[in-house]
Design a protein around this motif. Structure first.
Motif, PDB file in Angstrom:
ATOM      1  N   LEU A 124      18.864 -18.980   5.002  1.00  0.00           N
ATOM      2  CA  LEU A 124      18.599 -20.105   4.109  1.00  0.00           C
ATOM      3  C   LEU A 124      17.192 -20.041   3.529  1.00  0.00           C
ATOM      4  N   SER A 125      16.276 -19.370   4.227  1.00  0.00           N
ATOM      5  CA  SER A 125      14.914 -19.276   3.691  1.00  0.00           C
ATOM      6  C   SER A 125      14.807 -18.171   2.649  1.00  0.00           C
ATOM      7  N   TRP A 126      15.780 -17.272   2.699  1.00  0.00           N
ATOM      8  CA  TRP A 126      15.673 -16.086   1.863  1.00  0.00           C
ATOM      9  C   TRP A 126      16.019 -16.401   0.437  1.00  0.00           C
ATOM     10  N   ARG A 127      15.189 -15.884  -0.476  1.00  0.00           N
ATOM     11  CA  ARG A 127      15.510 -16.001  -1.887  1.00  0.00           C
ATOM     12  C   ARG A 127      15.375 -14.631  -2.479  1.00  0.00           C
ATOM     13  N   HIS A 130      11.915 -12.873  -3.781  1.00  0.00           N
ATOM     14  CA  HIS A 130      10.700 -13.547  -3.322  1.00  0.00           C
ATOM     15  C   HIS A 130      10.419 -13.135  -1.887  1.00  0.00           C
ATOM     16  N   ALA A 131       9.156 -13.024  -1.550  1.00  0.00           N
ATOM     17  CA  ALA A 131       8.817 -12.859  -0.143  1.00  0.00           C
ATOM     18  C   ALA A 131       9.029 -14.217   0.528  1.00  0.00           C
ATOM     19  N   THR A 132       9.434 -14.199   1.799  1.00  0.00           N
ATOM     20  CA  THR A 132       9.655 -15.463   2.500  1.00  0.00           C
ATOM     21  C   THR A 132       8.403 -15.850   3.260  1.00  0.00           C
ATOM     22  N   PRO A 133       7.717 -16.921   2.844  1.00  0.00           N
ATOM     23  CA  PRO A 133       6.524 -17.325   3.588  1.00  0.00           C
ATOM     24  C   PRO A 133       6.916 -17.896   4.956  1.00  0.00           C
ATOM     25  N   THR A 136       7.953 -21.539   5.160  1.00  0.00           N
ATOM     26  CA  THR A 136       9.316 -21.895   4.767  1.00  0.00           C
ATOM     27  C   THR A 136      10.259 -21.699   5.938  1.00  0.00           C
ATOM     28  N   ILE A 138       9.527 -21.952   9.041  1.00  0.00           N
ATOM     29  CA  ILE A 138       9.306 -23.026  10.006  1.00  0.00           C
ATOM     30  C   ILE A 138       9.978 -24.315   9.539  1.00  0.00           C
ATOM     31  N   LEU A 139       9.826 -24.605   8.245  1.00  0.00           N
ATOM     32  CA  LEU A 139      10.395 -25.836   7.699  1.00  0.00           C
ATOM     33  C   LEU A 139      11.917 -25.814   7.760  1.00  0.00           C
ATOM     34  N   VAL A 140      12.506 -24.703   7.309  1.00  0.00           N
ATOM     35  CA  VAL A 140      13.965 -24.588   7.364  1.00  0.00           C
ATOM     36  C   VAL A 140      14.429 -24.619   8.820  1.00  0.00           C
ATOM     37  N   LEU A 142      13.002 -26.202  11.265  1.00  0.00           N
ATOM     38  CA  LEU A 142      12.987 -27.604  11.706  1.00  0.00           C
ATOM     39  C   LEU A 142      14.283 -28.300  11.301  1.00  0.00           C
ATOM     40  N   GLY A 143      14.717 -28.032  10.057  1.00  0.00           N
ATOM     41  CA  GLY A 143      15.945 -28.655   9.569  1.00  0.00           C
ATOM     42  C   GLY A 143      17.146 -28.225  10.390  1.00  0.00           C
ATOM     43  N   ILE A 144      17.233 -26.920  10.671  1.00  0.00           N
ATOM     44  CA  ILE A 144      18.341 -26.420  11.499  1.00  0.00           C
ATOM     45  C   ILE A 144      18.283 -27.078  12.871  1.00  0.00           C
TER      46      ILE A 144
END
Lengths: 324, 329
Positions: A124-127, A130-133, A136, A138-140, A142-144
């Motif tokens: 879900l963080s992957w785009r 784009h590099a995945t910071p 992101t 950590i934030l995703v 947290l949501g999971i």
């Protein structure tokens, strides 16, 4: 040799955890039990505190090592399997297995749950492009974690009352009623995984120098990352399988271990984290079961009460440094 | 204007569904009868008056209050992930209620409910101070993590209390996920008044909050006093969240989902957004509650769990869009 300090602390904590509790026993009784294998000392050690403390040491160590691995790979002190939802995923898998009567070895179930959660976080963080910071992730994560907890609560409401109480205790993270099988399980798995982690120290330290440099040294950065992440997830799952998703042990252990030993080398830091994790969990369990007369609280209560302020303090530190 | 009518219609439909759907499906005729010629011997009439209508009122109050609280928190912190549940304000209120009921017993529900407000206020102040929420220029990660830490801390304390008191798991379930099922025992009317007060306060401070979001220097140039506006917003958040928790327990993610929807429908005017969020919050909570009664009938899924299951994916979508650390988030 400040590494020795950690060893001494661990020995002291183990001894205290064996001697103290709702019923404390004098050292002579423990000694008699250990040497002769008879008497009340041997009973307590053999049936109750021995497996409990050994399980706690093992589970704390794998959780601590897992946290340190993620913190190193993602280069962020806030990255830990308990913050990023992996332990919640493992916990959810176990609750689901209990609720649906699915019988499989708990470490396997926990590993599957943790791995699914980790893959979801990564996916879900992957785009594309784009590099995945790390933030992101950590934030995703947290949501999971939130979602997994919601599902766990949901499944708990399906269980009959007695099982729900048990599941609740379990979800908090507890070392109550562990037997030698649990201890053997976490130590067996833990040793294999520690060796696997230490075998990757060389590539990991190259990675620490920077991705381009590592790639220049002929290291397949992406592949190494995935192997390290898989090792970290399995380590966390091995801990969750015997101790439940105890909060914040993985988060705290890396920095704490380094504070105690002052280790500079990567292998030293990883081992310090494992030692600190074992120390934290065993002491947290000791405090939890000794705090209230006549009642044993689960260890997760203490690590939660200790870990949350640590996380807040860490946040303000990171803020000052401009890391967030 | 048509949009407002559509949303009002949706709210009416949700209210109707909340009244008619459930373990005992009831026809509209039964309602009219119960309202015009109430018969205490008729079980359908009793169900309606004693269970369904209080439940509907509780859903309206809690949903609207949380919608308003969500909009306020998101606009003050300029953080799309702010939500009274995720930031621990719900947990603070619920914790205070729980401590109060364990220490004082269930003597007086209405007096006990007052405890929700200091709890919510302390949690809100703590999470904003520690998470840097009032600076407005911090990334979303810090505030969300501070909220997660506060939630974890309170959860640990609650677990300890519940285990020490050896009370039933029901207290714990109340704490983890709110529900509308206890509506009749809660002081719904009183809390409606408090939430209304919070709503009025929010509308009063709305222009100031909008000015603040322009940035420090510009807003001061417009004559805004940041400290006063933030304090006002904090009081409004406390009143609305505390009232919602006193009525329905902690309901997470509602304050996360509703504001973006409200903004989409009502546009970027904060006052319109607040009113729209109140309507949408009530609609979503009533629907979640009704759905929770249906999916696993005859047992019930608590409304707080339903909103978490709905709102979790929303959180993920927003978190995915933010690129914290990669420049302005």
């Amino acid at each position: 040799m400040r590494g020795l300090l950690l060893v001494v602390l661990l020995l002291g904590a183990t001894l205290a955890a064996l001697l103290l509790g709702q019923v404390s026993m004098p050292f002579s009784m423990l000694w008699e039990g250990l040497t002769t294998g008879q008497g009340p000392g041997a009973m307590v050690i053999g049936n109750i505190r021995g497996p409990r403390v050994l399980t706690g040491l093992g589970a704390g160590a794998v959780l601590g090592l897992s946290g340190a691995l993620f913190q190193t790979v993602l280069r962020n002190p806030l990255a830990a399997p308990d913050v990023m939802g992996f332990t919640s995923g493992a916990g959810l898998a176990i609750i689901a297995a209990i609720a649906f009567g699915f019988s499989a070895p708990m470490p396997l179930v926990a590993a599957a749950g943790g791995a699914v959660a980790a893959l979801l976080v990564a996916g879900l963080s992957w785009r594309p492009g784009h590099a995945t910071p790390p933030l992101t992730l950590i934030l995703v994560g947290l949501g999971i974690g939130f979602l997994c907890s919601a599902f766990s609560t949901f499944l708990m409401t399906l269980l009959p009352h007695a099982e729900a109480v048990e599941a609740q205790r379990w979800l908090t993270g507890s070392l109550a009623a562990r037997n030698w099988t649990h201890a053997a399980q976490v130590w067996g798995l833990g040793l294999v995984l520690v060796i696997a982690a230490l075998a990757q120290v060389r590539v990991l330290s190259a990675l620490e120098l920077g991705e381009e440099l590592a790639a220049g040294l002929g290291i397949g950065v992406e592949r190494v990352r995935w192997t390290l992440a898989a090792t970290g997830v399995l380590l966390a799952a091995a801990g969750v399988a015997v101790a439940g998703p105890v909060p914040f042990v993985a988060l705290m252990s890396g920095p704490l271990g380094q504070r105690i030993t002052g280790a500079r080398s990567l292998a030293g830091r990883l081992l310090s984290a494992a030692g600190a994790g074992a120390l934290v969990l065993v002491l947290a369990d000791l405090a939890a079961r000794g705090a209230v007369p006549g009642l044993q609280l689960p260890a997760g209560v203490t690590t939660g009460i200790l870990g949350a302020p640590y996380l807040l303090w860490r946040l303000s530190r990171e803020m000052e440094r401009g890391g967030l | 204007m048509t949009r407002w009518i559509v949303v009002a219609g949706l709210l009416a439909l949700a209210a109707l569904a909340s009244l008619t759907v459930g373990v005992r499906d009831m026809s509209l005729d039964a309602y009219l009868q119960a309202l015009t010629a109430y018969d205490p011997q008729n079980p359908a009439h009793v169900t309606l008056m004693a269970i369904r209508i209080p439940r509907l009122c509780a859903g309206l109050v809690a949903g609207a209050a949380l919608g308003v609280a969500g909009v306020l928190m998101q606009s003050v912190t300029r953080n799309p992930l702010a939500d009274p549940g995720l930031l621990g304000v719900n947990a603070g209120a619920a914790f205070a209620l729980l401590v109060g009921s364990t220490l004082l017993g269930r003597a007086d529900e209405a007096a006990l409910a007052l405890l929700a407000f200091p709890g919510a206020a302390m949690a809100a102040a703590a999470v904003f101070a520690l998470g840097g929420g009032l600076r407005g220029d911090v990334g979303p990660v810090r505030l969300t993590l501070a909220g997660a830490a506060l939630n974890a801390l309170l959860l640990s304390l609650v677990t300890a209390i519940v285990l020490i008191r050896q009370d039933s798991l029901d207290i714990f379930r109340f704490w983890v996920a709110g529900s509308l099922s206890q509506a009749v025992a809660r002081p719904v009317a009183e809390m409606a008044a408090v939430a209304g007060l919070g709503g009025v306060l929010a509308l009063l401070f709305a222009p100031g909050i909008e000015a603040l979001s322009l940035g420090g220097a510009l807003s001061r140039g417009l004559g805004t006093r940041p400290g006063r506006v933030q304090a006002g917003a904090l009081v409004a958040v406390t009143l609305t969240t505390g009232a919602a928790v006193a009525v329905a327990g902690p309901i997470a993610f509602l304050g996360l989902m509703v504001p973006p929807l409200a903004r989409m429908i009502a546009g970027h005017r904060l006052r319109a957004e607040l009113v729209m969020a109140a309507m949408l919050g009530a609609t979503v909570l009533l629907l979640a509650d009704t759905l929770g009664r249906v999916v696993m009938a005859p047992s019930e899924v608590r409304a707080g769990i339903m909103t978490a299951l709905l709102g979790g994916p929303v959180f993920l979508v927003i978190a995915r869009r933010l690129r914290p650390g990669a420049g302005a988030a």
